[in-house]
Motif scaffolding. Structure first.
Motif, PDB file in Angstrom:
ATOM      1  N   ILE A 121       0.844  -1.204   0.000  1.00  0.00           N
ATOM      2  CA  ILE A 121       0.000   0.000   0.000  1.00  0.00           C
ATOM      3  C   ILE A 121       0.877   1.252   0.000  1.00  0.00           C
ATOM      4  CG2 ILE A 121      -1.676   1.332   1.344  1.00  0.00           C
ATOM      5  CD1 ILE A 121      -2.776  -1.366   2.362  1.00  0.00           C
ATOM      6  N   ILE A 122       1.945   1.243   0.792  1.00  0.00           N
ATOM      7  CA  ILE A 122       2.855   2.395   0.812  1.00  0.00           C
ATOM      8  C   ILE A 122       3.490   2.595  -0.560  1.00  0.00           C
ATOM      9  CG2 ILE A 122       5.014   3.283   1.778  1.00  0.00           C
ATOM     10  CD1 ILE A 122       4.267   1.952   4.418  1.00  0.00           C
ATOM     11  N   LEU A 123       3.945   1.503  -1.184  1.00  0.00           N
ATOM     12  CA  LEU A 123       4.531   1.589  -2.530  1.00  0.00           C
ATOM     13  C   LEU A 123       3.521   2.151  -3.518  1.00  0.00           C
ATOM     14  CD1 LEU A 123       6.749   1.013  -4.611  1.00  0.00           C
ATOM     15  CD2 LEU A 123       5.905  -1.342  -4.751  1.00  0.00           C
ATOM     16  N   ALA A 124       2.288   1.674  -3.450  1.00  0.00           N
ATOM     17  CA  ALA A 124       1.244   2.157  -4.360  1.00  0.00           C
ATOM     18  C   ALA A 124       1.024   3.659  -4.193  1.00  0.00           C
ATOM     19  CB  ALA A 124      -0.058   1.409  -4.104  1.00  0.00           C
ATOM     20  N   THR A 125       0.993   4.121  -2.959  1.00  0.00           N
ATOM     21  CA  THR A 125       0.741   5.535  -2.704  1.00  0.00           C
ATOM     22  C   THR A 125       1.881   6.397  -3.248  1.00  0.00           C
ATOM     23  OG1 THR A 125      -0.398   4.857  -0.676  1.00  0.00           O
ATOM     24  CG2 THR A 125       0.064   7.188  -0.925  1.00  0.00           C
ATOM     25  N   VAL A 126       3.111   5.947  -3.075  1.00  0.00           N
ATOM     26  CA  VAL A 126       4.256   6.683  -3.606  1.00  0.00           C
ATOM     27  C   VAL A 126       4.201   6.744  -5.133  1.00  0.00           C
ATOM     28  CG1 VAL A 126       6.766   6.664  -3.841  1.00  0.00           C
ATOM     29  CG2 VAL A 126       5.727   6.191  -1.616  1.00  0.00           C
ATOM     30  N   ILE A 160       0.087   1.236 -12.687  1.00  0.00           N
ATOM     31  CA  ILE A 160       0.916   0.309 -11.903  1.00  0.00           C
ATOM     32  C   ILE A 160       0.632   0.487 -10.418  1.00  0.00           C
ATOM     33  CG2 ILE A 160       3.294  -0.270 -11.260  1.00  0.00           C
ATOM     34  CD1 ILE A 160       4.096   0.507 -14.133  1.00  0.00           C
ATOM     35  N   ALA A 161       0.461   1.745  -9.992  1.00  0.00           N
ATOM     36  CA  ALA A 161       0.127   2.011  -8.589  1.00  0.00           C
ATOM     37  C   ALA A 161      -1.176   1.320  -8.206  1.00  0.00           C
ATOM     38  CB  ALA A 161       0.014   3.519  -8.366  1.00  0.00           C
ATOM     39  N   GLN A 162      -2.151   1.378  -9.103  1.00  0.00           N
ATOM     40  CA  GLN A 162      -3.415   0.703  -8.821  1.00  0.00           C
ATOM     41  C   GLN A 162      -3.219  -0.798  -8.707  1.00  0.00           C
ATOM     42  OE1 GLN A 162      -7.357   1.812  -9.514  1.00  0.00           O
ATOM     43  NE2 GLN A 162      -7.662   0.352 -11.150  1.00  0.00           N
TER      44      GLN A 162
END
Length: 548
Positions: free
Chosen positions: A105-110, A163-165
């Motif tokens: 989730i942190i990676l996605a948000t970044v 990709i974030a999604q």
């Protein structure tokens, strides 16, 4: 065992399979539940605000500043949307095998922050944004062609969001549902309710986004319209991290569940060949000499089978994904041709009408959760009121009605264009109120309450516990593959119908035949619903109280 997992008897015992952020045992009374769930709901509201701030009006940007045709823009939008909803399969695999849901989730948000920031720059900086030659007439197809570098920078930014999604979509909801213990009667009921309120928060974010950001993008500028999602995601990351101490973290298995299940699938595929020359007696002797290994293999085979039995449900839901794809493509394009004035000075942006779908969700979810479910629960004795597949099928029936209504409204729009001699005037406003298209938005919103929420809960609940991110990725991939199928269908029909005159998806929508396309989707939806009902009748749920 936690004293039969009774909510009042297990308080002093740590929860099995969960730890806190430092890896220490956690207790039900001091972790998870709604306090943690609210942080996740806030994150989802912000994420959907940001994501739909781009996706809901993307076709307008493609046909305006980027100068794409209607068919090209629809195909590009569907391809991007398809990628964004298929990527969760990759994100889920990495999360369940290596990263963990919290770090995913942190990676996605970044990645969201980076993607939205780059999109904002692509619409603001002179050397990144296309020439402004079409700004005076956003309905026309621009003759100004963006440079290869400008296109590349824009689409790289756009696909970073996709990709974030891929990490966000399966992991955020799975992590939120992890905060509720499935073996506790009260928390199990709360978890089912959490899925409803998750979609409520998502719809709130979408509604605010399409009302606010579509107006800013159409009337102020695309730079600010793309920049606001970036700011919102920075705030969302801070909010999510504040709740860290309250979360329950699922203990990951040492061996990757994907590797284990992959080996099991290989074992099943080759077992017939390996056993064809062996007698039943030697096979029995092997099992007797290695009983523990045989038992483990049986458990792994059952785990693999539990995934395979979900695939028919997945396959018979794909047409719903195709219908869903129309919301941000042709629904938006045809709305632009209508009379959108609420007053002499207030012009409604086309993408803003998508808010009627999300408003329908916001209104209907509390009714469903607080009125319909309790009544159905008393009748069926099912904790969920109705089974998950019954819920999904009900939404498919509503989406079928949505396509029928859309076809009828489009026929009325074309008839009005002919009646007022506007066939050859694609830039003229058709004297037909925007309220004509509101019912189709409301219907797709109501369908989502049943089908989308039902699919989310179904794939989370019925897949093995160690693969729950994958389960939600399978749900998301229905929307993604449906968008790809819609894109392929549009491209094929565009080539076929343009041979004999005007394409169904002509840049001049007054000469197009989107009504034919909607009737085709209605027919496919009817076929899908019939197959879904047939397959659902034979499905056996993992939980004993789920009976169709």
């Amino acid at each position: 065992m936690e004293a039969e997992h009774h909510p009042l008897l297990g308080e002093s015992e740590p929860l099995i399979g969960f730890v806190d952020y430092r890896g220490r045992p956690v207790h039900r009374s001091s972790s998870g539940g709604w306090p943690s769930g609210l942080f996740l709901l806030g994150l989802e509201l912000a994420t959907r605000f940001a994501y739909y701030g781009v996706s809901s009006n993307l076709i307008t940007y493609l046909t305006g500043p980027l100068g794409r045709s209607n068919a090209e823009a629809a195909a590009a939008t569907n391809a991007w949307s398809g990628f964004a909803y298929v990527m969760p399969l990759v994100g889920a695999a990495l999360a369940d095998s290596w990263l963990g849901r919290f770090r995913a989730i942190i990676l996605a948000t970044v990645l969201y922050i980076l993607g939205f920031g780059m999109l904002s720059l692509s619409a603001m900086l002179p050397f990144l944004k296309p020439s402004d030659c079409s700004s005076s007439n956003p309905n026309s197809s621009s003759t100004c062609v963006p440079s290869a570098f400008q296109l590349a920078f824009f689409f790289v930014s756009l696909y970073l969001v996709a990709i974030a999604q891929g990490f966000d979509k399966p992991c955020s909801l799975a992590f939120g549902a992890d905060q509720f213990d499935q073996d506790d009667l009260i928390e199990c009921a709360s978890r089912s309710s959490f899925f409803n309120w998750w979609y409520f928060a998502m719809s709130m974010g979408i509604t605010i986004s399409v009302l606010v950001l579509s107006y800013i993008q159409d009337n102020v500028g695309w730079g600010l319209g793309f920049g606001m999602p970036c700011i919102i995601m920075i705030l969302a990351l801070i909010l999510f991290l504040i709740g860290t101490k309250t979360y329950r973290f699922y203990v990951m298995e040492k061996d990757s569940p994907f590797v284990r299940i992959g080996k099991t699938f290989f074992y099943l595929a080759t077992s017939r060949w390996r056993n064809k020359n062996r007698t039943p007696t030697t096979m029995e002797l092997d099992q007797e000499s290695q009983p523990d290994k045989s038992l483990t293999k049986i458990e792994e085979i059952e785990e693999a089978k539990s995934i395979l039995r979900l695939l028919p449900i997945w396959a018979t839901s794909l047409v719903y994904g195709m219908v869903f794809a129309q919301l941000t493509t042709f629904f938006t394009k045809t709305t632009r041709t209508l009379n959108r004035h609420l007053s002499s000075s207030l012009l409604v942006p086309p993408a803003a009408l998508q808010s009627f779908g999300t408003i329908a969700i916001i209104v209907f979810i509390p009714i469903y959760d607080r009125i319909i479910v309790p009544i159905a629960r008393k009748i069926s004795k099912n904790p969920r009121g109705i089974t998950m597949l019954q819920r999904v099928g009900g939404g498919m029936a509503i989406s079928l009605a949505c396509m029928v209504v859309s076809a009828l409204v489009e026929m009325k729009r074309l008839e009005t264009a002919r009646e007022y001699g506007l066939i050859d005037q694609p830039d003229s406003t058709i004297p037909m109120s925007l309220w004509w298209v509101v019912p189709q938005y409301v219907l797709i919103g109501m369908a989502d309450v049943f089908t989308v929420v039902g699919l989310q809960e179904f794939f989370y609940d019925q897949i093995p516990d160690s693969l729950r991110s994958l389960g939600l990725a399978l749900y998301a991939s229905i929307i993604g593959v449906g968008a790809y199928l819609s894109s392929i269908l549009i491209s094929v029909l565009d080539k076929i119908t343009s041979r004999n005159g005007e394409s169904w998806f002509s840049n001049n929508l007054n000469k197009a035949h989107l009504d034919y396309f909607y009737w085709l989707l209605a027919g496919l939806s009817a076929l899908e619903l019939g197959l879904f009902i047939y397959i659902s009748q034979g499905f056996v749920y993992k939980k004993k109280f789920n009976v169709l």
